[in-house]
Design a protein around this motif. Structure first.
Motif, PDB file in Angstrom:
ATOM      1  N   GLN A   1      14.714  31.114 -10.574  1.00 41.56           N
ATOM      2  CA  GLN A   1      14.658  31.906 -11.567  1.00 41.56           C
ATOM      3  C   GLN A   1      14.318  31.224 -13.000  1.00 41.56           C
ATOM      4  O   GLN A   1      13.520  31.633 -13.801  1.00 41.56           O
ATOM      5  N   ALA A   2      14.737  30.025 -13.111  1.00 44.43           N
ATOM      6  CA  ALA A   2      14.157  29.050 -14.011  1.00 44.43           C
ATOM      7  C   ALA A   2      12.782  28.836 -14.223  1.00 44.43           C
ATOM      8  O   ALA A   2      11.803  28.730 -15.308  1.00 44.43           O
ATOM      9  N   ALA A   3      12.151  28.828 -12.997  1.00 41.02           N
ATOM     10  CA  ALA A   3      10.803  28.565 -12.779  1.00 41.02           C
ATOM     11  C   ALA A   3      10.223  29.895 -13.169  1.00 41.02           C
ATOM     12  O   ALA A   3       9.146  29.770 -14.010  1.00 41.02           O
ATOM     13  N   ARG A   4      10.644  30.970 -13.008  1.00 37.77           N
ATOM     14  CA  ARG A   4       9.840  32.222 -13.485  1.00 37.77           C
ATOM     15  C   ARG A   4      10.153  32.258 -14.869  1.00 37.77           C
ATOM     16  O   ARG A   4       9.314  32.726 -15.673  1.00 37.77           O
ATOM     17  N   GLU A   5      10.979  31.965 -15.312  1.00 39.56           N
ATOM     18  CA  GLU A   5      11.449  31.968 -16.977  1.00 39.56           C
ATOM     19  C   GLU A   5      10.286  31.163 -17.804  1.00 39.56           C
ATOM     20  O   GLU A   5       9.771  31.269 -18.825  1.00 39.56           O
ATOM     21  N   ALA A   6      10.205  30.106 -17.028  1.00 40.01           N
ATOM     22  CA  ALA A   6       9.316  28.968 -17.632  1.00 40.01           C
ATOM     23  C   ALA A   6       7.858  29.528 -17.558  1.00 40.01           C
ATOM     24  O   ALA A   6       7.001  29.029 -18.538  1.00 40.01           O
ATOM     25  N   ASP A   7       7.510  30.228 -16.455  1.00 39.44           N
ATOM     26  CA  ASP A   7       6.117  30.483 -16.416  1.00 39.44           C
ATOM     27  C   ASP A   7       6.003  31.979 -17.364  1.00 39.44           C
ATOM     28  O   ASP A   7       4.888  31.821 -17.930  1.00 39.44           O
ATOM     29  N   ARG A   8       7.013  32.622 -17.609  1.00 35.91           N
ATOM     30  CA  ARG A   8       7.049  33.631 -18.573  1.00 35.91           C
ATOM     31  C   ARG A   8       6.790  33.177 -20.175  1.00 35.91           C
ATOM     32  O   ARG A   8       6.002  33.407 -20.808  1.00 35.91           O
ATOM     33  N   LYS A   9       7.448  32.181 -20.407  1.00 35.31           N
ATOM     34  CA  LYS A   9       7.414  31.431 -21.683  1.00 35.31           C
ATOM     35  C   LYS A   9       6.163  30.846 -21.906  1.00 35.31           C
ATOM     36  O   LYS A   9       5.389  30.928 -22.794  1.00 35.31           O
TER      37      LYS A   9
END
Length: 80
Positions: free
Chosen positions: A26-34
């Motif tokens: 989830q943190a990786a997806r959030e970083a990708d989105r940012k």
């Protein structure tokens, strides 16, 4: 499937649970989105700077968006 089991065994051997991996995912997806949002903001800023430079130089803006033939949403002075 055996390869996936090996990955699960390795993660469990390091003391990670499925919840830990889910949070990291989830943190990786959030970083990708940012990162994507930041790229969009940089792109928009560059476009706006180019438009400002063109205005100072007296050139016409590149139109991106609604075509010029679309009626304006603003009301004219004649309407009530």
């Amino acid at each position: 499937m055996a390869e996936n089991d090996d990955v699960n065994d390795d993660a469990l051997a390091r003391g990670e649970s499925r919840g830990d991996r889910a949070r990291r995912s989830q943190a990786a997806r959030e970083a990708d989105r940012k990162a994507k949002a930041a790229a969009k903001l940089r792109e928009n800023l560059m476009r706006r700077k180019g438009q400002a430079r063109a205005r100072r130089a007296g050139e016409a803006d590149d139109t991106q968006g609604l075509p010029a033939s679309t009626p304006s949403a603003a009301k004219s002075d004649e309407s009530s």
